[in-house]
Design a protein around this motif. Sequence first.
Motif, short mmCIF file in Angstrom:
data_model
loop_
_atom_site.label_atom_id
_atom_site.label_comp_id
_atom_site.label_asym_id
_atom_site.label_seq_id
_atom_site.Cartn_x
_atom_site.Cartn_y
_atom_site.Cartn_z
N GLY A 48 -1.13 1.79 -7.04
CA GLY A 48 0.21 2.29 -7.33
C GLY A 48 1.09 2.45 -6.11
N TYR A 49 0.54 2.22 -4.93
CA TYR A 49 1.31 2.38 -3.70
C TYR A 49 1.98 1.07 -3.30
CZ TYR A 49 -1.36 6.75 -2.91
OH TYR A 49 -1.93 7.98 -3.01
N HIS A 50 3.09 1.18 -2.61
CA HIS A 50 3.82 0.04 -2.06
C HIS A 50 2.91 -0.69 -1.07
CE1 HIS A 50 6.79 -2.12 0.37
NE2 HIS A 50 7.61 -2.01 -0.68
N PRO A 51 3.04 -2.02 -0.94
CA PRO A 51 2.19 -2.76 -0.01
C PRO A 51 2.24 -2.27 1.44
CG PRO A 51 3.27 -4.27 -1.50
CD PRO A 51 3.85 -2.90 -1.78
N ILE A 52 3.39 -1.81 1.90
CA ILE A 52 3.47 -1.29 3.27
C ILE A 52 2.65 -0.01 3.38
CG2 ILE A 52 5.01 -0.31 5.03
CD1 ILE A 52 7.15 -2.29 4.02
N THR A 53 2.75 0.83 2.37
CA THR A 53 1.96 2.06 2.34
C THR A 53 0.48 1.72 2.27
OG1 THR A 53 3.77 3.26 1.30
CG2 THR A 53 1.57 4.23 1.09
N GLN A 54 0.13 0.73 1.46
CA GLN A 54 -1.26 0.31 1.36
C GLN A 54 -1.81 -0.10 2.72
OE1 GLN A 54 -1.27 -2.84 -1.55
NE2 GLN A 54 -1.36 -1.42 -3.29
N ARG A 55 -1.04 -0.87 3.48
CA ARG A 55 -1.51 -1.32 4.80
C ARG A 55 -1.74 -0.12 5.72
NH1 ARG A 55 1.82 -5.85 3.91
NH2 ARG A 55 3.60 -4.89 4.94
N THR A 56 -0.80 0.81 5.71
CA THR A 56 -0.95 2.00 6.56
C THR A 56 -2.20 2.78 6.17
OG1 THR A 56 1.45 2.20 6.85
CG2 THR A 56 0.14 4.19 7.23
N LEU A 57 -2.37 2.99 4.86
CA LEU A 57 -3.49 3.82 4.40
C LEU A 57 -4.81 3.06 4.43
CD1 LEU A 57 -1.73 5.80 1.55
CD2 LEU A 57 -2.18 6.51 3.91
N ASP A 58 -4.78 1.75 4.27
CA ASP A 58 -6.02 0.96 4.41
C ASP A 58 -6.61 1.20 5.80
OD1 ASP A 58 -5.80 -0.14 1.86
OD2 ASP A 58 -5.14 -2.11 2.57
N ALA A 59 -5.75 1.14 6.82
CA ALA A 59 -6.22 1.34 8.18
C ALA A 59 -6.72 2.77 8.39
CB ALA A 59 -5.09 1.03 9.18
N LEU A 60 -6.05 3.72 7.79
CA LEU A 60 -6.40 5.12 7.96
C LEU A 60 -7.66 5.51 7.17
CD1 LEU A 60 -5.59 7.91 9.10
CD2 LEU A 60 -4.20 8.21 7.06
#
Length: 162
Positions: free
Chosen positions: A146-158
Amino acid sequence: VDLQGWIHNPGMGPGAPQPKSAAFDVVDAALASVLNGEVQLKKLRTKDWTPHEWLHFLRALPESFGPEDMKMLDDAFGFTTSTNSEILAQWLEVSVRRGYRKTDASLEGFLLRVGRRKFLTPLYRALMESERSADAKRIYAKARAGYHPITQRTLDALVQGG
């Protein structure tokens, strides 16, 4: 004037004026009076506080505040049920960092419902930096789609890289 410093170095340059806020001074004094035992939480005059003042209050809570202290704050001000996302997100982050687990349902609901990276990143970071990385990974697995792709990238790394 050190132009190179002002232009190329991070932050404000030397000699920059320091901002001062009378409203935040009132908040600081209120928190100090509570911490010193001079005023009870429910007796604080907070009726006219803006969200910025509440955020300042929450960010100024001492590290020594434990779950019992957090419960007293929650009982007095109802932060866990706040309808203001700014205040709720800050409260949830402080709660994770102080081990106040009574916010767990609200935290998970918030992470599943809200998609703004400015709210999500500090909350997931707090979970990952605490002993709750398993909670962060579990919730993120449910919420990620449900998250935006940019948010996904940030949170994937985190979350996934952490």
